[in-house]
Design a protein around this motif. Structure first.
Motif, PDB file in Angstrom:
ATOM      1  N   CYS A 167       0.861  -1.184   0.000  1.00 28.11           N
ATOM      2  CA  CYS A 167       0.000   0.000   0.000  1.00 28.11           C
ATOM      3  C   CYS A 167       0.889   1.223   0.000  1.00 28.11           C
ATOM      4  O   CYS A 167       1.576   1.484   0.989  1.00 28.11           O
ATOM      5  CB  CYS A 167      -0.903   0.008   1.216  1.00 28.11           C
ATOM      6  SG  CYS A 167      -1.849   1.540   1.424  1.00 28.11           S
ATOM      7  N   ALA A 168       0.859   1.967  -1.087  1.00 30.77           N
ATOM      8  CA  ALA A 168       1.657   3.176  -1.214  1.00 30.77           C
ATOM      9  C   ALA A 168       0.784   4.392  -0.942  1.00 30.77           C
ATOM     10  O   ALA A 168      -0.212   4.606  -1.636  1.00 30.77           O
ATOM     11  CB  ALA A 168       2.269   3.271  -2.608  1.00 30.77           C
ATOM     12  N   ALA A 169       1.153   5.172   0.074  1.00 30.32           N
ATOM     13  CA  ALA A 169       0.370   6.328   0.497  1.00 30.32           C
ATOM     14  C   ALA A 169       1.054   7.623   0.089  1.00 30.32           C
ATOM     15  O   ALA A 169       2.276   7.765   0.215  1.00 30.32           O
ATOM     16  CB  ALA A 169       0.180   6.296   2.012  1.00 30.32           C
ATOM     17  N   SER A 170       0.250   8.574  -0.372  1.00 27.76           N
ATOM     18  CA  SER A 170       0.768   9.889  -0.719  1.00 27.76           C
ATOM     19  C   SER A 170      -0.346  10.913  -0.619  1.00 27.76           C
ATOM     20  O   SER A 170      -1.525  10.547  -0.541  1.00 27.76           O
ATOM     21  CB  SER A 170       1.359   9.884  -2.133  1.00 27.76           C
ATOM     22  OG  SER A 170       0.362   9.582  -3.083  1.00 27.76           O
ATOM     23  N   GLY A 171       0.040  12.189  -0.591  1.00 27.67           N
ATOM     24  CA  GLY A 171      -0.943  13.258  -0.563  1.00 27.67           C
ATOM     25  C   GLY A 171      -1.729  13.365   0.729  1.00 27.67           C
ATOM     26  O   GLY A 171      -2.808  13.958   0.757  1.00 27.67           O
ATOM     27  N   LEU A 172      -1.182  12.834   1.810  1.00 28.27           N
ATOM     28  CA  LEU A 172      -1.919  12.840   3.081  1.00 28.27           C
ATOM     29  C   LEU A 172      -1.879  14.222   3.733  1.00 28.27           C
ATOM     30  O   LEU A 172      -0.994  15.029   3.485  1.00 28.27           O
ATOM     31  CB  LEU A 172      -1.348  11.785   4.014  1.00 28.27           C
ATOM     32  CG  LEU A 172      -1.470  10.355   3.487  1.00 28.27           C
ATOM     33  CD1 LEU A 172      -0.766   9.385   4.403  1.00 28.27           C
ATOM     34  CD2 LEU A 172      -2.921   9.969   3.339  1.00 28.27           C
ATOM     35  N   THR A 173      -2.842  14.448   4.601  1.00 21.61           N
ATOM     36  CA  THR A 173      -2.976  15.744   5.252  1.00 21.61           C
ATOM     37  C   THR A 173      -1.813  16.016   6.196  1.00 21.61           C
ATOM     38  O   THR A 173      -1.332  17.148   6.305  1.00 21.61           O
ATOM     39  CB  THR A 173      -4.293  15.809   6.032  1.00 21.61           C
ATOM     40  OG1 THR A 173      -5.373  15.540   5.128  1.00 21.61           O
ATOM     41  CG2 THR A 173      -4.492  17.171   6.680  1.00 21.61           C
ATOM     42  N   PHE A 174      -1.400  14.996   6.923  1.00 24.34           N
ATOM     43  CA  PHE A 174      -0.303  15.118   7.875  1.00 24.34           C
ATOM     44  C   PHE A 174       0.811  14.161   7.474  1.00 24.34           C
ATOM     45  O   PHE A 174       0.574  13.152   6.820  1.00 24.34           O
ATOM     46  CB  PHE A 174      -0.790  14.808   9.296  1.00 24.34           C
ATOM     47  CG  PHE A 174      -1.926  15.680   9.742  1.00 24.34           C
ATOM     48  CD1 PHE A 174      -3.218  15.196   9.802  1.00 24.34           C
ATOM     49  CD2 PHE A 174      -1.694  17.005  10.100  1.00 24.34           C
ATOM     50  CE1 PHE A 174      -4.264  15.999  10.198  1.00 24.34           C
ATOM     51  CE2 PHE A 174      -2.736  17.821  10.497  1.00 24.34           C
ATOM     52  CZ  PHE A 174      -4.027  17.324  10.544  1.00 24.34           C
ATOM     53  N   SER A 175       2.011  14.476   7.902  1.00 26.72           N
ATOM     54  CA  SER A 175       3.159  13.676   7.473  1.00 26.72           C
ATOM     55  C   SER A 175       3.427  12.467   8.361  1.00 26.72           C
ATOM     56  O   SER A 175       4.251  11.626   8.014  1.00 26.72           O
ATOM     57  CB  SER A 175       4.418  14.550   7.424  1.00 26.72           C
ATOM     58  OG  SER A 175       4.687  15.094   8.705  1.00 26.72           O
ATOM     59  N   THR A 176       2.757  12.390   9.513  1.00 26.53           N
ATOM     60  CA  THR A 176       2.921  11.221  10.377  1.00 26.53           C
ATOM     61  C   THR A 176       1.572  10.532  10.524  1.00 26.53           C
ATOM     62  O   THR A 176       0.546  11.179  10.749  1.00 26.53           O
ATOM     63  CB  THR A 176       3.475  11.601  11.758  1.00 26.53           C
ATOM     64  OG1 THR A 176       2.578  12.517  12.395  1.00 26.53           O
ATOM     65  CG2 THR A 176       4.837  12.271  11.628  1.00 26.53           C
ATOM     66  N   TYR A 177       1.577   9.237  10.405  1.00 20.75           N
ATOM     67  CA  TYR A 177       0.327   8.484  10.424  1.00 20.75           C
ATOM     68  C   TYR A 177       0.641   7.011  10.638  1.00 20.75           C
ATOM     69  O   TYR A 177       1.730   6.550  10.302  1.00 20.75           O
ATOM     70  CB  TYR A 177      -0.448   8.676   9.118  1.00 20.75           C
ATOM     71  CG  TYR A 177       0.401   8.487   7.888  1.00 20.75           C
ATOM     72  CD1 TYR A 177       1.070   9.570   7.331  1.00 20.75           C
ATOM     73  CD2 TYR A 177       0.560   7.238   7.295  1.00 20.75           C
ATOM     74  CE1 TYR A 177       1.883   9.414   6.226  1.00 20.75           C
ATOM     75  CE2 TYR A 177       1.363   7.075   6.178  1.00 20.75           C
ATOM     76  CZ  TYR A 177       2.024   8.167   5.645  1.00 20.75           C
ATOM     77  OH  TYR A 177       2.831   8.012   4.556  1.00 20.75           O
ATOM     78  N   SER A 178      -0.310   6.321  11.176  1.00 20.15           N
ATOM     79  CA  SER A 178      -0.199   4.876  11.330  1.00 20.15           C
ATOM     80  C   SER A 178      -0.913   4.208  10.158  1.00 20.15           C
ATOM     81  O   SER A 178      -1.798   4.785   9.536  1.00 20.15           O
ATOM     82  CB  SER A 178      -0.814   4.430  12.654  1.00 20.15           C
ATOM     83  OG  SER A 178      -0.096   4.974  13.739  1.00 20.15           O
TER      84      SER A 178
END
Length: 126
Positions: free
Chosen positions: A22-33
């Motif tokens: 699962c490749a994540a990008s464009g998220l609101t915050f830079s740290t996430y679980s």
């Protein structure tokens, strides 16, 4: 724009292995679980595994403990990739697997998820 791009699903015989990404990008915050859920036909979506941002702490559903391993790689600019290594697969593992993101907690419950992936089908034949 949030993107969670999943890959790695497919058809495998019982006892075999698959690795989901699962490749994540464009998220609101830079740290996430990050985590994985699954949903079989006629069933509710259920928690599979999750990994925290801080220290990479993991937790698993009892039914996959010892067979599945979650890991992650944190990239630049808030990008990240989660992996789910699935070994000793059983027909009851057949489901659509969804990647999950949480900004506030390890996503071990549906209510904690902020973003979902589109899902990838895993089919285990007997």
């Amino acid at each position: 724009q949030v993107q969670l791009i999943e890959s790695g699903g497919g058809l495998v015989q019982a006892g075999g292995s698959l690795r989901l990404s699962c490749a994540a990008s464009g998220l609101t915050f830079s740290t996430y679980s990050m985590g994985w859920f699954r949903q079989a036909p006629g069933n509710e979506r259920e928690f599979v595994a999750a990994i925290s941002w801080h220290r990479g702490r993991t937790n698993y559903a009892d039914v996959v403990q010892g067979r599945f391993t979650i890991s992650r790689v944190n990239g630049d600019n808030g990008k990240g990739t989660a992996y789910l290594q699935m070994n000793s697969l059983k027909p009851e593992d057949t489901a659509v697997y969804y990647c999950a993101i949480s900004y506030t907690a390890t996503p071990s419950a549906y209510s904690l998820v902020d973003h979902w992936g589109q899902g990838t089908q895993v089919t285990v034949s007997s």
